[in-house]
Design an enzyme around this catalytic site. Structure first.
Site, PDB file in Angstrom:
ATOM      1  CB  ALA A  79      10.144   0.233   6.095  1.00  0.00           C
ATOM      2  NE  ARG A  80       7.869  -1.874  12.112  1.00  0.00           N
ATOM      3  CZ  ARG A  80       6.951  -0.947  11.901  1.00  0.00           C
ATOM      4  NH1 ARG A  80       7.293   0.217  11.385  1.00  0.00           N
ATOM      5  NH2 ARG A  80       5.687  -1.173  12.214  1.00  0.00           N
ATOM      6  CG  ASP A 128      10.239   8.338  10.592  1.00  0.00           C
ATOM      7  OD1 ASP A 128      10.366   9.412  11.213  1.00  0.00           O
ATOM      8  OD2 ASP A 128       9.274   7.561  10.753  1.00  0.00           O
ATOM      9  CD  GLU A 145      10.484   4.166  18.708  1.00  0.00           C
ATOM     10  OE1 GLU A 145       9.531   4.305  17.926  1.00  0.00           O
ATOM     11  OE2 GLU A 145      10.343   3.892  19.912  1.00  0.00           O
ATOM     12  CG  ASP A 157       6.813  -6.804  -2.860  1.00  0.00           C
ATOM     13  OD1 ASP A 157       6.789  -8.028  -2.590  1.00  0.00           O
ATOM     14  OD2 ASP A 157       6.237  -5.952  -2.160  1.00  0.00           O
ATOM     15  CG  HIS A 191       9.159   5.307  14.532  1.00  0.00           C
ATOM     16  ND1 HIS A 191       9.416   4.092  15.110  1.00  0.00           N
ATOM     17  CD2 HIS A 191       8.264   5.048  13.537  1.00  0.00           C
ATOM     18  CE1 HIS A 191       8.711   3.145  14.518  1.00  0.00           C
ATOM     19  NE2 HIS A 191       7.992   3.709  13.546  1.00  0.00           N
ATOM     20  NE  ARG A 209      -3.889  -1.909   2.611  1.00  0.00           N
ATOM     21  CZ  ARG A 209      -3.763  -3.119   3.158  1.00  0.00           C
ATOM     22  NH1 ARG A 209      -2.582  -3.489   3.645  1.00  0.00           N
ATOM     23  NH2 ARG A 209      -4.783  -3.937   3.217  1.00  0.00           N
TER      24      ARG A 209
END
Length: 336
Positions: free
Chosen positions: A248-249, A273, A278, A187, A300, A167
């Site tokens: 993303a992560r 980000d 974190e 992907d 984040h 998405r």
């Protein structure tokens, strides 16, 4: 019934302390017959250990943010807990296999912040492209100069690649296309026809994407397959001077490898980000990244807007209410 929000960022007041009065959205959805509690708090929310497990014991539902679903957590809330909801898109901390074994329903909200994350991705990438952050620091330091901080490149002659075409990858595509000559994507779980339908050129491997692209953005989920996806050997395939953006992560990227790629100029810039841990200030390696002019970071918050936060909170509460009252999980986002 009792719902515990283990570590809700939205529940902190201006002084950084939990304030139950801020749970107005949740109370309006869950109603007066469901008690809402916030998690254990010291200097920050405590999400592990005996005190935390004692606090959540007996909960009918948990809503987690950064909290990890572990055997110890499930041991504390079983057998009465019916649902654990993730307040966000990612599901890596939900531990779907463990939830499935326990019989507890788990769900996330996979689609509440596509506009925000895709816009933030573009903001970070264009900040690298145009040297905005460097220029901002120089001018504020009374070092005004048109050519200081490097000379930008013309984006309409460049190729950008997307890793992960779900998405958010698709939303980012629409925003990248007016700026870049070509958009590529990789992907393994999305058919090339889907990418073609979005005006994107599919490639078969991450290596090929890196070799062909002047900038790469990460929009893939964190799984065992993708952890440390961007590390030393793969970065050697990057087109010299390419930009890398991660919204993303954090654990998708090895920060030490990125640092070395920047030092060798294999990468021309890095924007992120997300980090692991974190807060990048808690990692000696990540702190070295923060010292560099070719690095742009945020805390984040790519998902964040007033609208996205309100929607997320409402949809999480609606999902929890549906499970507790009717046993029905939300149609979107069920992981266990």
């Amino acid at each position: 019934m009792r719902v515990v929000y283990t570590d809700p960022a939205w529940a902190l007041d201006a002084d950084g302390r939990p304030d139950p009065a801020l749970a107005a959205v949740e109370r309006s959805v869950l109603g007066p017959d469901i008690d809402i509690e916030l998690g254990c708090f010291e200097d920050s929310f405590v999400t592990s250990g005996d005190r935390f497990h004692q606090h959540v014991r007996g909960a009918d539902a948990l809503v987690i943010y950064r909290c990890q679903v572990t055997p110890e957590l499930l041991g504390a809330v079983s057998p009465g807990c019916k649902v654990i909801a993730r307040s966000g898109v990612g599901v890596d901390n939900l531990n779907a296999p463990l939830l499935a074994d326990s019989g507890i329903i788990g769900f996330n909200v996979p689609d509440y912040c596509g506009d925000e994350v895709s816009t933030h991705t573009l903001a970070l990438l264009l900040a690298l492209e145009r040297g905005v952050s460097v220029q901002d620091r120089l001018v504020r330091a009374d070092r005004w100069g048109i050519h200081r901080g490097g000379i930008p490149r013309r984006t309409c002659e460049r190729t950008v690649g997307i890793v992960g075409f779900g998405r958010i990858g698709r939303a980012t595509t629409r925003k990248l296309q007016p700026f870049y000559r070509q958009v590529l994507a990789v992907d393994p779980y999305v058919h090339a026809d889907v990418m073609a339908g979005h005006g994107v050129t599919p490639v078969d491997t991450l290596e090929e994407l890196l070799q062909r692209c002047d900038a790469v953005v990460l929009h893939t989920a964190l799984t065992d397959e993708t952890r440390n996806l961007i590390s030393g050997s793969i970065l050697e395939q990057a087109k010299p001077g390419a930009f890398l953006v991660n919204t993303a992560r954090g654990a998708l990227v090895d920060p030490g490898c990125v640092l070395r790629a920047l030092e060798s100029e294999q990468l021309g810039g890095f924007a992120s980000d997300v980090f692991s841990p974190e807060d990048p200030n808690q990692s000696p390696v990540a702190r070295k990244l923060l010292e560099r002019d070719d690095v742009v970071v945020s805390s984040h918050r790519a998902f964040l807007s007033a609208e996205s936060e309100e929607s997320l909170r409402r949809r999480v509460a609606e999902g929890v209410r549906s499970v507790l009252r009717d046993g029905n999980p939300p149609a979107e986002g069920r992981v266990a």
